[in-house]
Enzyme design. Structure first.
Site, mmCIF file in Angstrom:
data_model
loop_
_atom_site.group_PDB
_atom_site.id
_atom_site.type_symbol
_atom_site.label_atom_id
_atom_site.label_comp_id
_atom_site.label_asym_id
_atom_site.label_seq_id
_atom_site.Cartn_x
_atom_site.Cartn_y
_atom_site.Cartn_z
ATOM 1 N N PHE A 110 0.849 -1.186 0.000
ATOM 2 C CA PHE A 110 0.000 0.000 0.000
ATOM 3 C C PHE A 110 0.884 1.235 0.000
ATOM 4 O O PHE A 110 1.662 1.440 0.936
ATOM 5 C CB PHE A 110 -0.948 0.029 1.206
ATOM 6 C CG PHE A 110 -1.899 1.188 1.138
ATOM 7 C CD1 PHE A 110 -2.922 1.196 0.190
ATOM 8 C CD2 PHE A 110 -1.772 2.285 1.966
ATOM 9 C CE1 PHE A 110 -3.796 2.282 0.088
ATOM 10 C CE2 PHE A 110 -2.639 3.369 1.874
ATOM 11 C CZ PHE A 110 -3.653 3.356 0.932
ATOM 12 N N ASP A 152 9.286 2.717 1.940
ATOM 13 C CA ASP A 152 8.068 3.417 2.335
ATOM 14 C C ASP A 152 7.866 3.179 3.827
ATOM 15 O O ASP A 152 7.343 2.142 4.245
ATOM 16 C CB ASP A 152 6.869 2.912 1.527
ATOM 17 C CG ASP A 152 5.567 3.589 1.951
ATOM 18 O OD1 ASP A 152 5.542 4.222 3.020
ATOM 19 O OD2 ASP A 152 4.562 3.452 1.212
ATOM 20 N N LYS A 195 1.979 9.804 8.077
ATOM 21 C CA LYS A 195 1.321 9.307 9.296
ATOM 22 C C LYS A 195 1.906 9.914 10.583
ATOM 23 O O LYS A 195 1.641 11.071 10.861
ATOM 24 C CB LYS A 195 1.336 7.776 9.301
ATOM 25 C CG LYS A 195 0.416 7.202 8.201
ATOM 26 C CD LYS A 195 -0.134 5.833 8.512
ATOM 27 C CE LYS A 195 -1.297 5.481 7.595
ATOM 28 N NZ LYS A 195 -0.903 4.876 6.322
HETATM 29 C C1 LIG Z 1 -1.075 5.117 4.861
HETATM 30 C C2 LIG Z 1 0.046 4.738 3.972
HETATM 31 C C3 LIG Z 1 0.303 5.441 2.778
HETATM 32 C C4 LIG Z 1 -0.594 6.556 2.275
HETATM 33 O O1 LIG Z 1 -0.590 7.648 3.129
HETATM 34 P P1 LIG Z 1 -1.741 8.770 2.975
HETATM 35 O O2 LIG Z 1 -1.323 9.819 3.946
HETATM 36 O O3 LIG Z 1 -3.027 8.112 3.314
HETATM 37 O O4 LIG Z 1 -1.706 9.241 1.581
HETATM 38 C C5 LIG Z 1 1.405 5.086 2.036
HETATM 39 N N1 LIG Z 1 2.208 4.082 2.409
HETATM 40 C C6 LIG Z 1 1.990 3.377 3.544
HETATM 41 C C7 LIG Z 1 2.941 2.296 3.927
HETATM 42 C C8 LIG Z 1 0.890 3.665 4.351
HETATM 43 O O5 LIG Z 1 0.649 2.954 5.450
#
Ligand SMILES: *Cc1c(COP(=O)(O)O)cnc(C)c1O
Length: 390
Positions: free
Chosen positions: A134, A219, A248
Site C-alpha cells: 500500500f 516506504d 502518518k
Molecule cells: C497510509 C500509507 C500510505 C498513504 O498515506 P496517505 O497519507 O493516506 O496518503 C502510504 N504508504 C503506507 C505504507 C501507508 O501505510
C-alpha cells in the site's frame, strides 16, 4: 435517534460514500483515550491509523502548535523558517547520513509520488513494487500499490510498474535489472495485515539494487517515527536506503509527509522540478519537532519494544488466535477464523478501538504513549471476545 446515529445521518447527507458511514462520532481525547459524542470512553489502539504518536491532546503538541500558529502560520516555499530547518536537520540525524535531504509534503501518497517522480530523473523508467503493498491512493501512488481491488476501478494507471511477491528474494533478484529505476517496499506491509518479510529481505534488496544501480525506496509511512522500535523500521537489517518516505506519525497528528533522498539521489530535484504549497508548513513542522524531541527525551522507542513483546507473549497461544506478528507497536493479531470484522465490532462495543485490516487480521497501531495497564485491559477484552466466538 442518539448522537452517533444523528452523525451518521448528517454524514450520509453531506459527505461522499468512499469511506462508508462511520458508526461512531468522536468528540475529544486525552492520551490513549477518546470519548464519543454520547460520552462513551474508548482506549484507542489505532491512534488515527498509526498517526497520533503521542495520543490525543498531548501537552507538547498543544504547546508547539498553539505557540507556532500564534506567531506564524503559513509562509509558502518562497520563504525559509526555523521549524522546517530544525525538522530537516532532525531527519538528517535520524537517517544517519549527512547527505540526506528532505522534501516536505502533506501525506503518504504525496511522499511516494515525489519518490516516483524522482525515479524518472535517474534516466530509467521501469519500477518494481510488491503484491499487497500500500503506497497511497493518488494515480502515481496507486500505480505502485499492489492491491487489485483498489487499482482496478481506476485503470489505466501509470505504465511500467511490475509487482512481485513480497518477501520472495529470488523473484526480487530476477525482476530488478539494470533497467529498473526504483524498487519500493514497506519494511512491514501494515495496511495489508501487518505482513512481515523474511529476515534478510531488506538486506538482499539493498544488495540487488546496488548491483543494478536501482534506487531503493523504503516506504516508512506507517513503520516510521519509532513505531517499530527504530526510527524508520528498516534499521534492524542495518541497511541505508536511497530514499525514505514518511507521513502518518511524522506530524504527531498533523498532516505532514516527507520524501528523504540520500547520496546522489539527493541531487536529482532541481529548482522548479517539484513542489507543493503547504509542504513544510511551520505549524506541522513545529508539531513534528516537538514529537521527535519528546520521543528522544522519554526514550519511547526502547519502551515500544517492551510493550510490543508484552502484547505478543500475552496473546500467544490464546485459543482462536493463530499468530501475533509485527514489530514494536505495529501488531497484527491473526485469528484462525475470518471474523476480524465481528471481533473488531465487539471490541468497539467493549470500549477498545482496533482495526480489522482484512477478514482475519486485527491491526493495532496505538499511540506510543499507551500504558502497560491500558494494554492489559485490552488483552483481557480480546481474550474474552475471541473466546465468545470460539
Ligand atoms: C497510509 C500509507 C500510505 C498513504 O498515506 P496517505 O497519507 O493516506 O496518503 C502510504 N504508504 C503506507 C505504507 C501507508 O501505510
Amino acid at each position: 435517534m442518539n448522537e452517533n446515529e444523528l452523525a451518521q445521518h448528517q454524514w450520509q447527507s453531506t459527505l461522499q460514500a468512499n469511506y462508508g458511514v462511520p458508526a461512531i462520532s468522536l468528540s475529544h481525547g486525552l492520551g490513549a483515550e477518546v470519548w464519543d459524542v454520547e460520552g462513551k470512553r474508548y482506549i484507542d489502539l489505532l491512534g488515527g491509523i498509526a498517526t497520533n504518536i503521542l495520543g490525543h491532546a498531548h501537552p507538547v503538541i498543544v504547546e508547539s502548535v498553539s505557540s507556532q500558529i500564534s506567531k506564524l502560520g503559513h509562509v509558502s516555499n518562497f520563504f525559509s523558517h526555523p521549524e522546517v530547518l530544525k525538522l530537516a536537520s532532525n531527519l538528517q540525524e535520524m537517517v544517519g547520513d549527512k547527505s540526506a535531504r528532505s522534501f516536505f509534503c502533506n501525506s503518504g501518497a504525496e511522499a511516494n509520488e515525489a519518490a516516483f517522480k524522482l525515479s524518472r530523473l535517474t534516466g530509467r523508467t521501469k519500477v518494481v513494487a510488491t503484491h499487497g503493498a500500500f503506497h497511497g491512493r493518488t494515480m502515481g501512488a496507486l500505480s505502485l500499490t499492489g492491491q487489485p481491488a483498489k487499482r482496478d476501478p481506476f485503470l489505466p494507471l501509470v505504465k511500467g510498474v511490475k509487482h512481485i511477491p513480497f518477501g520472495d528474494i529470488d523473484a526480487m533478484r530476477k525482476a530488478i535489472t539494470k533497467k529498473t529505476a526504483m524498487f519500493i517496499i514497506e519494511p512491514i506491509q501494515g495496511e495489508y495485515g501487518v505482513v512481515m518479510p523474511p529476515a534478510g529481505y531488506l538486506k538482499a534488496a539493498r544488495e540487488r539494487t546496488l548491483e543494478t544501480g536501482t534506487m531503493l525506496v523504503i516506504d516508512a509511512v506507517q513503520t516510521g517515527m519509532g513505531r517499530t522500535g527504530t526510527w524508520f523500521g528498516y534499521e534492524h537489517e542495518s541497511i541505508t536506503p536511497d530514499v525514505v518516505t514518511l507521513a502518518k506519525g511524522l506530524g504527531g497528528g498533523l498532516p505532514l509527509g516527507a520524501m528523504i533522498a540520500i547520496g546522489k539521489y539527493a541531487e536529482l530535484l532541481t529548482p522548479g522540478s517539484h513542489g507543493t504549497t503547504f509542504g513544510g508548513s511551520p505549524v506541522a513542522c513545529a508539531a513534528a519537532n516537538a514529537t521527535i524531541d519528546y520521543l528522544k527525551a522519554e526514550k519511547i522507542l526502547e519502551a515500544n519494544i517492551v510493550k510490543g513483546q508484552h502484547l505478543k507473549s500475552e496473546l500467544a497461544g490464546v485459543a482462536g488466535i493463530s499468530e501475533v506478528r509485527g514489530q514494536g507497536l505495529l501488531i497484527g493479531i491473526v485469528l484462525n477464523q475470518p471474523i476480524a470484522k465481528k471481533v473488531a465490532a465487539d471490541l468497539w462495543e467493549a470500549g477498545f478501538i482496533v482495526n480489522p485490516a482484512n477478514d482475519s487480521v486485527i491491526r493495532l497501531a496505538p499511540p506510543l504513549i499507551v500504558s502497560l495497564d491500558q494494554l492489559n485491559q485490552f488483552i483481557l477484552a480480546i481474550k474474552k471476545v475471541v473466546t465468545s466466538h470460539g
